[in-house]
Design a protein around this motif. Structure first.
Motif, short mmCIF file in Angstrom:
data_model
loop_
_atom_site.label_atom_id
_atom_site.label_comp_id
_atom_site.label_asym_id
_atom_site.label_seq_id
_atom_site.Cartn_x
_atom_site.Cartn_y
_atom_site.Cartn_z
N ARG A 1 -2.02 18.54 3.33
CA ARG A 1 -0.63 18.77 3.67
C ARG A 1 -0.13 17.84 4.78
NH1 ARG A 1 -2.99 23.46 1.95
NH2 ARG A 1 -1.67 25.17 1.16
N SER A 2 -1.03 17.29 5.55
CA SER A 2 -0.61 16.47 6.68
C SER A 2 0.06 15.17 6.25
CB SER A 2 -1.78 16.17 7.61
OG SER A 2 -2.83 15.52 6.94
N GLN A 3 -0.10 14.77 4.99
CA GLN A 3 0.60 13.57 4.53
C GLN A 3 2.11 13.75 4.65
OE1 GLN A 3 -0.94 10.64 3.66
NE2 GLN A 3 1.15 9.82 3.73
N ARG A 4 2.57 14.99 4.48
CA ARG A 4 4.01 15.26 4.62
C ARG A 4 4.51 14.96 6.03
NH1 ARG A 4 4.30 21.29 2.01
NH2 ARG A 4 2.50 21.50 3.35
N ILE A 5 3.66 15.22 7.02
CA ILE A 5 4.07 14.99 8.41
C ILE A 5 4.22 13.50 8.68
CG2 ILE A 5 3.51 15.39 10.83
CD1 ILE A 5 4.30 17.90 9.15
N LEU A 6 3.31 12.70 8.13
CA LEU A 6 3.43 11.25 8.29
C LEU A 6 4.72 10.74 7.65
CD1 LEU A 6 -0.24 10.06 7.56
CD2 LEU A 6 0.76 10.92 9.69
N TRP A 7 5.01 11.23 6.46
CA TRP A 7 6.26 10.85 5.79
C TRP A 7 7.46 11.24 6.66
CZ3 TRP A 7 8.59 13.97 1.18
CH2 TRP A 7 9.82 13.42 0.81
N MET A 8 7.46 12.46 7.16
CA MET A 8 8.60 12.92 7.95
C MET A 8 8.78 12.09 9.22
SD MET A 8 9.58 16.76 9.09
CE MET A 8 11.18 17.10 9.82
N LEU A 9 7.70 11.78 9.88
CA LEU A 9 7.79 10.98 11.10
C LEU A 9 8.36 9.60 10.81
CD1 LEU A 9 4.46 12.07 12.77
CD2 LEU A 9 6.73 12.36 13.76
N GLU A 10 8.01 9.05 9.67
CA GLU A 10 8.57 7.75 9.27
C GLU A 10 10.07 7.88 8.99
OE1 GLU A 10 7.29 4.72 9.17
OE2 GLU A 10 5.29 5.33 9.82
N GLU A 11 10.47 8.95 8.32
CA GLU A 11 11.90 9.16 8.05
C GLU A 11 12.69 9.32 9.35
OE1 GLU A 11 13.57 9.07 5.27
OE2 GLU A 11 12.14 9.38 3.62
N LEU A 12 12.09 10.00 10.31
CA LEU A 12 12.77 10.27 11.58
C LEU A 12 12.72 9.08 12.54
CD1 LEU A 12 11.54 13.92 12.25
CD2 LEU A 12 13.80 13.22 11.41
N GLY A 13 11.78 8.17 12.30
CA GLY A 13 11.64 7.03 13.20
C GLY A 13 11.04 7.38 14.53
N LEU A 14 10.26 8.47 14.58
CA LEU A 14 9.61 8.87 15.82
C LEU A 14 8.26 8.17 15.97
CD1 LEU A 14 10.28 12.73 15.71
CD2 LEU A 14 11.46 11.04 17.13
N PRO A 15 7.93 7.68 17.15
CA PRO A 15 6.63 7.01 17.34
C PRO A 15 5.48 8.01 17.26
CG PRO A 15 7.76 7.25 19.44
CD PRO A 15 8.74 7.69 18.38
N LYS B 1 0.72 4.32 3.56
CA LYS B 1 -0.06 3.16 4.00
C LYS B 1 -0.82 3.46 5.29
CE LYS B 1 0.37 -1.79 4.97
NZ LYS B 1 1.31 -2.94 5.05
N LYS B 2 -0.17 4.15 6.21
CA LYS B 2 -0.80 4.46 7.49
C LYS B 2 -1.83 5.59 7.38
CE LYS B 2 3.11 2.93 10.31
NZ LYS B 2 4.16 3.31 11.28
N GLY B 3 -1.59 6.51 6.44
CA GLY B 3 -2.47 7.67 6.33
C GLY B 3 -3.74 7.44 5.56
N GLY B 4 -3.78 6.38 4.75
CA GLY B 4 -4.97 6.11 3.96
C GLY B 4 -4.91 6.76 2.59
N PRO B 5 -5.99 6.70 1.83
CA PRO B 5 -6.00 7.20 0.45
C PRO B 5 -5.47 8.63 0.34
CG PRO B 5 -8.03 6.05 0.93
CD PRO B 5 -7.30 6.15 2.23
N TYR B 6 -4.63 8.84 -0.66
CA TYR B 6 -4.03 10.16 -0.88
C TYR B 6 -3.96 10.37 -2.39
CZ TYR B 6 -0.41 13.84 -0.78
OH TYR B 6 0.29 15.01 -0.97
N ALA B 7 -4.72 11.33 -2.88
CA ALA B 7 -4.90 11.48 -4.33
C ALA B 7 -3.65 11.92 -5.08
CB ALA B 7 -6.03 12.49 -4.58
#
Length: 207
Positions: free
Chosen positions: A11-25, A199-205
């Motif tokens: 589920r943490s892949q969603r958090i990486l996506w969200m952070l990218e959408e928000l532009g938060l470091p 890309k930042k999170g690595g392999p995601y099935a």
């Protein structure tokens, strides 16, 4: 800076996506599943007692549970990707934000667990699929009416819904017989922020 404790294929892949959408470091600390059990490694328990992912650290605090993290990030970004101004859309936003984990994920997870049981598991999963189909039909009917779950614009509700629908595509019977849902997934996967998080999170099935 936000630290994301990111477990592969989770589920943490969603958090990486969200952070990218928000532009938060943010920075990522990545964990791999046990290859035999597919469980999270014990190191995650040093971050949070439940030993689950996602977990984030920010301003000296630790936050767990995907929905709670998503709401925290919406607040941190001054409401970006949050509830729309329109009341009907705002109510849909709230519903889908909680439906993802509260209603749709349980039968998908149950099917995954049962499928690993020799002999009896295959028969048991056949009884679970009709439960999943009810959810898939409902989602399809909603996405036939609007481009995103809450309305005309993408919100955090769409981010929450991505994981159960990716899981359904992988193992829950979601296919081209539900074209609106498949089109929604393709639209999500094409977003630059989604691709950056991947890309930042690595392999995601499930992508």
């Amino acid at each position: 800076m936000i630290i994301v404790h990111h477990l592969e294929n989770s589920r943490s892949q969603r958090i990486l996506w969200m952070l990218e959408e928000l532009g938060l470091p943010y920075a990522i600390k990545r964990y791999e599943r046990n290859k035999a059990t597919m469980l999270a490694p014990p190191e995650l328990k040093k971050v949070h007692p439940l030993g689950k992912s996602p977990v984030i650290e920010d301003d000296g605090q630790v936050f767990a549970e995907t929905g709670a993290i998503v709401e925290y990030l919406v607040d941190k970004a001054d409401g970006k990707l949050g509830a729309p101004a329109n009341r009907a859309d705002a109510l849909r936003y709230r519903f889908w934000l909680h439906y993802a984990e509260g209603s749709m994920m349980p039968p998908l997870l149950l099917k995954l667990v049962l499928a690993r049981i020799p002999i009896l598991g295959k028969a048991a999963t056949k009884k679970i699929q009709p439960m999943i189909d009810v959810h898939l039909d409902y989602v399809e009917s909603e996405l036939l009416q609007r481009p995103w779950f809450a309305g005309a614009e993408m919100t955090a509700a769409d981010i929450m819904m991505s994981f159960p629908l990716e899981a359904a595509r992988s193992r829950g019977g979601l296919n081209e017989s539900r074209p609106a849902t498949i089109a929604w997934l393709a639209k999500v996967h094409a977003r630059p922020a989604y691709q950056a998080g991947l890309k930042k999170g690595g392999p995601y099935a499930y992508a």
